[in-house]
Design a protein around this motif. Sequence first.
Motif, PDB file in Angstrom:
ATOM      1  N   ALA A  78       0.816  -1.217   0.000  1.00 47.59           N
ATOM      2  CA  ALA A  78       0.000   0.000   0.000  1.00 47.59           C
ATOM      3  C   ALA A  78       0.847   1.262   0.000  1.00 47.59           C
ATOM      4  N   LYS A  79       2.021   1.221   0.619  1.00 46.72           N
ATOM      5  CA  LYS A  79       2.831   2.431   0.759  1.00 46.72           C
ATOM      6  C   LYS A  79       3.301   2.959  -0.590  1.00 46.72           C
ATOM      7  N   PHE A  80       3.390   2.122  -1.597  1.00 45.94           N
ATOM      8  CA  PHE A  80       3.880   2.573  -2.888  1.00 45.94           C
ATOM      9  C   PHE A  80       2.913   3.554  -3.558  1.00 45.94           C
ATOM     10  N   ALA A  81       1.664   3.540  -3.152  1.00 43.13           N
ATOM     11  CA  ALA A  81       0.686   4.476  -3.712  1.00 43.13           C
ATOM     12  C   ALA A  81       0.739   5.834  -3.032  1.00 43.13           C
ATOM     13  N   SER A  82       1.529   5.950  -1.994  1.00 43.62           N
ATOM     14  CA  SER A  82       1.582   7.177  -1.201  1.00 43.62           C
ATOM     15  C   SER A  82       2.671   8.112  -1.729  1.00 43.62           C
ATOM     16  N   TYR A  83       2.517   9.398  -1.434  1.00 42.86           N
ATOM     17  CA  TYR A  83       3.574  10.372  -1.727  1.00 42.86           C
ATOM     18  C   TYR A  83       4.513  10.532  -0.536  1.00 42.86           C
ATOM     19  N   ASP A  84       4.235   9.839   0.549  1.00 43.45           N
ATOM     20  CA  ASP A  84       5.119   9.811   1.719  1.00 43.45           C
ATOM     21  C   ASP A  84       5.630   8.384   1.860  1.00 43.45           C
ATOM     22  N   ARG A  85       6.843   8.148   1.391  1.00 42.21           N
ATOM     23  CA  ARG A  85       7.328   6.770   1.327  1.00 42.21           C
ATOM     24  C   ARG A  85       8.623   6.587   2.105  1.00 42.21           C
ATOM     25  N   LEU A  86       8.835   7.344   3.148  1.00 41.38           N
ATOM     26  CA  LEU A  86       9.990   7.144   4.009  1.00 41.38           C
ATOM     27  C   LEU A  86       9.492   6.423   5.261  1.00 41.38           C
ATOM     28  N   ALA A  87       9.561   5.088   5.237  1.00 39.44           N
ATOM     29  CA  ALA A  87       8.911   4.314   6.290  1.00 39.44           C
ATOM     30  C   ALA A  87       9.669   3.040   6.650  1.00 39.44           C
ATOM     31  N   SER A  88      10.849   2.797   6.061  1.00 40.18           N
ATOM     32  CA  SER A  88      11.564   1.558   6.351  1.00 40.18           C
ATOM     33  C   SER A  88      12.524   1.756   7.517  1.00 40.18           C
ATOM     34  N   HIS A  89      13.210   0.670   7.885  1.00 42.04           N
ATOM     35  CA  HIS A  89      14.233   0.737   8.929  1.00 42.04           C
ATOM     36  C   HIS A  89      15.600   1.133   8.366  1.00 42.04           C
ATOM     37  N   GLY A  90      15.651   1.473   7.092  1.00 40.07           N
ATOM     38  CA  GLY A  90      16.901   1.871   6.458  1.00 40.07           C
ATOM     39  C   GLY A  90      17.145   1.174   5.136  1.00 40.07           C
ATOM     40  N   CYS A  91      16.584  -0.038   4.980  1.00 42.18           N
ATOM     41  CA  CYS A  91      16.684  -0.716   3.693  1.00 42.18           C
ATOM     42  C   CYS A  91      15.762  -0.050   2.672  1.00 42.18           C
ATOM     43  N   VAL A  92      15.877  -0.474   1.423  1.00 44.41           N
ATOM     44  CA  VAL A  92      15.085   0.098   0.339  1.00 44.41           C
ATOM     45  C   VAL A  92      14.116  -0.961  -0.166  1.00 44.41           C
ATOM     46  N   ARG A  93      12.834  -0.733   0.054  1.00 43.81           N
ATOM     47  CA  ARG A  93      11.806  -1.640  -0.453  1.00 43.81           C
ATOM     48  C   ARG A  93      11.456  -1.248  -1.887  1.00 43.81           C
ATOM     49  N   LEU A  94      11.207  -2.245  -2.724  1.00 45.13           N
ATOM     50  CA  LEU A  94      11.022  -2.007  -4.152  1.00 45.13           C
ATOM     51  C   LEU A  94       9.605  -2.311  -4.597  1.00 45.13           C
TER      52      LEU A  94
END
Length: 496
Positions: free
Chosen positions: A391-407
């Motif tokens: 769901a987060k990929f549809a958002s304009y606020d996508r800084l939500a991980s622990h440091g890794c990069v989700r694709l």
Amino acid sequence: MHILSVSLRLTGSLLALASLAAPAIARAQGAPQPLVPPVFSQPPASATTPAAAPSAPPPVVPTAPLPPVPLPKLSAAQTDFLRSWLAGGREQGLTARRASGPALSGDALARAALDRASALYRGRVDTADFLEVWALRPAQYDPLPGFVAAVQGDRLPQWTASLTPRYAGYEGLRAGLATYEGIRDSGGWPMLDAKSTPAAIRARLAIEDKTGTAGEPLTAALQRAQRRYGLNPTGLLDARTIAALNVPVDDRIAAIMANMERWRWLPRSLPVNRVQVNIAAAVLTVFEGDAPVTSMRAVTGSPGNETPMLVSNIHSIVVNPPWNVPASIAKRELWPKGRATLIRQGYRIVGTPETGERIVQPAGPNSALGRLKFDFDNPFAVYLHDTPARAKFASYDRLASHGCVRLEKPVSLAELMVQADPLLAGQVQALIDKGKTQRVQLPQQVAVYLLYWTAFASANGTMNFRADPYNWDRLLAEKIEASSRRAATIALASGN
């Protein structure tokens, strides 16, 4: 990574996003470079060298230290040129305002020129003053040989012009800096609020955006501004748009200065084929032949869990990876739930209280790493990976991980990376479907750059900004100013 026949192409909206979120890295000059630079190359192991017969050590002969290379003598014309060049530090983002002081000459002027050359070539801020997560370290550079040759050959203008990064992204920021300094020197811009009139809103937008047309609907002008700021282009003057428009011009200048400095940390040439992540914009872009060819949304580290800036090489992909939960995350988020809850949620607890326990989430559709993990060496244990939380990929606020990069589209990225291997090409999804955890070595390592771009210019010269979620821009701009002041003080103290 042979991606000359890329099959993955995103929709026009994402390609537009790529053109904004990934600053232009096209070279202004220079030939294409190899795919992957030896970022983590190691010296040959000594075991491969035949052992020599033992012998007595050679006698130690004391040697005198080499005398310092004398600074070249400057002509009157060269002195005038260097004084003028040094006064232009503001144009290169090395100081926010034009500084004045006594005119240098002789060796003091030469030393100041060498300091400026180093600042332009590899950055103003010394790496000892970097944050730990600013792991993108510029190469060493000695400006003296080039300076001596330029003085002797009377080619100082050519030498100074060669010092700045030869990237369109840097040149765009330099032009943008002049524009925003002009805005600041003219008084900046007025603040808006929810009660601002359409005329006031148009006047504010026109200060930064000269591309509007007569009679254009206000919603279209607002949408254009929202895209420049990385906001949802609703065309409405909502709270987030007001906040972006009300960012002081000095903060915009600080962002431009900080991003120019980050360009100076990059090598003089990048691999023409690479994966690049804009941490601040949370976008991954694939470059082929030094041009962006495809892009996808990403989720990057939240404030407090910053994704580090770094360069490395993706060497393998783990299919159906288990998640070995880092101790810090386990302590903060999982252990407080209790052992029974963790086991019920599918986690495994490995080890004993005596030897140390750790939490592992087995591979599967609900694993936090999803079905793919892209591995590359780095001291932060971060990587690119899939995720079941889409769901987060549809958002304009996508800084939500622990440091890794989700694709957003990890399978497509994996297919690009393995398509040179006839045994792996087109088989990524089949490997996933087997459900087995396995590591796939790439046919060729792929350069990966994690970068923090919060300001960049469009092809038409319009500046784009992203939020500074980690508050790195102002901090870096302050470090640039402080380093420039120290350098000026040292130059003055050295005398004429």
